[in-house]
Design an enzyme around this catalytic site. Structure first.
Site, mmCIF file in Angstrom:
data_model
loop_
_atom_site.group_PDB
_atom_site.id
_atom_site.type_symbol
_atom_site.label_atom_id
_atom_site.label_comp_id
_atom_site.label_asym_id
_atom_site.label_seq_id
_atom_site.Cartn_x
_atom_site.Cartn_y
_atom_site.Cartn_z
ATOM 1 N N ASN A 9 -29.012 30.882 26.241
ATOM 2 C CA ASN A 9 -29.678 30.087 25.069
ATOM 3 C C ASN A 9 -29.560 30.435 23.739
ATOM 4 O O ASN A 9 -30.668 31.530 23.575
ATOM 5 C CB ASN A 9 -30.747 29.250 25.561
ATOM 6 N N TRP A 10 -28.703 30.517 23.011
ATOM 7 C CA TRP A 10 -28.881 31.305 21.612
ATOM 8 C C TRP A 10 -29.850 30.706 20.735
ATOM 9 O O TRP A 10 -30.153 31.359 19.653
ATOM 10 C CB TRP A 10 -27.449 31.193 21.138
ATOM 11 N N LYS A 11 -30.496 29.696 21.022
ATOM 12 C CA LYS A 11 -31.448 29.052 20.316
ATOM 13 C C LYS A 11 -31.035 29.043 18.875
ATOM 14 O O LYS A 11 -29.819 28.788 18.464
ATOM 15 C CB LYS A 11 -32.731 29.935 20.363
ATOM 16 N N HIS A 94 -36.305 21.871 26.675
ATOM 17 C CA HIS A 94 -36.839 23.118 26.482
ATOM 18 C C HIS A 94 -38.072 23.354 25.933
ATOM 19 O O HIS A 94 -38.532 22.228 25.279
ATOM 20 C CB HIS A 94 -35.894 23.956 25.529
ATOM 21 N N GLU A 96 -39.553 24.823 23.832
ATOM 22 C CA GLU A 96 -39.754 24.767 22.254
ATOM 23 C C GLU A 96 -39.442 23.455 21.816
ATOM 24 O O GLU A 96 -40.143 23.131 20.649
ATOM 25 C CB GLU A 96 -38.668 25.813 21.697
ATOM 26 N N GLU A 166 -39.197 28.146 33.353
ATOM 27 C CA GLU A 166 -39.556 28.940 32.354
ATOM 28 C C GLU A 166 -40.983 28.949 32.002
ATOM 29 O O GLU A 166 -41.529 28.155 31.115
ATOM 30 C CB GLU A 166 -38.594 28.642 30.714
ATOM 31 N N GLY A 172 -39.891 35.123 25.223
ATOM 32 C CA GLY A 172 -39.821 35.717 24.153
ATOM 33 C C GLY A 172 -41.132 36.852 24.054
ATOM 34 O O GLY A 172 -41.290 37.452 22.827
ATOM 35 N N SER A 213 -37.952 36.158 29.227
ATOM 36 C CA SER A 213 -37.878 37.448 29.004
ATOM 37 C C SER A 213 -36.979 38.162 30.231
ATOM 38 O O SER A 213 -37.162 39.438 30.426
ATOM 39 C CB SER A 213 -39.362 38.408 29.011
ATOM 40 N N GLY A 234 -32.941 34.004 26.721
ATOM 41 C CA GLY A 234 -32.834 33.738 25.265
ATOM 42 C C GLY A 234 -32.337 34.842 24.502
ATOM 43 O O GLY A 234 -31.329 35.350 24.300
ATOM 44 N N GLY A 235 -33.481 35.774 24.113
ATOM 45 C CA GLY A 235 -33.278 36.861 23.224
ATOM 46 C C GLY A 235 -31.838 37.760 23.700
ATOM 47 O O GLY A 235 -31.197 38.506 22.990
HETATM 48 P P1 13P Z 1 -36.073 34.881 26.348
HETATM 49 O O1 13P Z 1 -35.161 35.363 27.200
HETATM 50 O O2 13P Z 1 -36.151 35.259 24.778
HETATM 51 O O3 13P Z 1 -37.784 35.092 26.682
HETATM 52 O O4 13P Z 1 -36.273 33.392 25.909
HETATM 53 C C1 13P Z 1 -36.208 32.642 27.187
HETATM 54 C C2 13P Z 1 -35.814 31.136 26.915
HETATM 55 O O5 13P Z 1 -36.451 30.275 26.480
HETATM 56 C C3 13P Z 1 -34.364 30.856 27.358
HETATM 57 O O6 13P Z 1 -34.420 29.274 27.225
#
Ligand code: 13P
Length: 256
Positions: A9-11, A94, A96, A166, A172, A213, A234-235
């Protein structure tokens, strides 16, 4: 047998040029992976370029959000048929989006139904906050999210979903749930509920990713858990080195 599935997920990261560089690098680095499904989920602005760059490869493409209506006066939104032109997966709900953009179990459910009606595979995100976790409310909260997401879905539709568990406090932050606790939550708050809502076959057919993470050095311990079928990253999905490291370590852990 559930096929493992790892998605990035590149956000809200990467211009088109940057997204193409990452997609090209992943295409090359992951060309030999055949035992798991892989996808990347760029921003809407990069979807077209990335879907062309990855056409014919073993890496699928997903969008990060969409509205449920077919078309209309909804400034700034993207409709399911528009996503379908460019992607096969759609991340829905998600944390967020729930936290910053007002998504609820009802909007998540409407988006899931719209995605299925258009042949998109939803990746539906669920997970508890730190406060809920510390108050011992994880199972009851995740169960309520499952009830909301699956409301009105038939068993055959339900089996088309992918879930991403999640825990919000692990996103994050560098903190992860322990593999054992994530597995236990997936079993008791997700698969047991799906079994009660539908049947055992449905509960065992749905793939559940862990997210929060995930890095190359911790992927192996999650992927070997019986109820964890992959990851939503994510990251660490933002560089070729980290994302392909995660996938290669998962493949190695399952082979070993
Ligand atoms: P991180 O891997 O950066 O913790 O993010 C997870 C996430 O929200 C994937 O959708």
């Amino acid at each position: 047998m559930r096929k493992p599935f790892i998605a990035g997920n590149w956000k809200m990261h990467k211009t088109v040029a940057e997204a193409l560089e990452l997609a090209d690098g992943l295409r090359e680095s992951l060309a030999d992976v055949a035992t798991m499904d892989i996808a990347v989920c760029p921003t809407a602005t990069a979807l077209h370029a990335v879907s062309e760059a990855l056409a014919g490869s073993n890496i699928g493409v997903g969008a990060q959000n969409m509205y449920w209506e077919e078309q209309g006066a909804y400034t700034g939104e993207i409709a399911p048929p528009m996503v379908k032109e460019l992607a096969q997966y759609i991340i829905i709900g998600h944390s967020e989006r729930r936290e910053y953009f007002g998504e609820t179990d009802e909007t998540v459910n409407a988006k899931i139904k719209a995605a299925l009606a258009h042949g998109l595979t939803p990746i539906v995100c669920i997970g508890e906050s730190l406060e809920q976790n510390e108050a011992g409310e994880t199972v009851s909260f995740v169960r309520s999210q499952i009830h909301g997401a699956f409301a009105g879905l038939s068993a055959s539709d339900a089996q088309k979903l992918v879930l991403a568990y999640e825990p919000i406090w692990a996103i994050g932050t560098g903190l992860t749930a322990t593999p054992e606790s994530a597995n236990a939550t997936i079993r008791t708050a997700i698969r047991d509920v799906l079994k009660a809502l539908y049947d055992e076959e449905t509960a065992e057919a749905i793939r559940v990713q862990y997210g929060g993470s995930v890095k190359p050095n911790n992927m192996a311990e999650f992927i070997v858990m019986p109820d964890i079928d992959g990851a939503l990253v994510g990251g660490a999905s933002l560089t070729v080195e980290a994302f392909s490291g995660i996938i290669k370590n998962a493949v190695a852990a399952l082979n070993g």
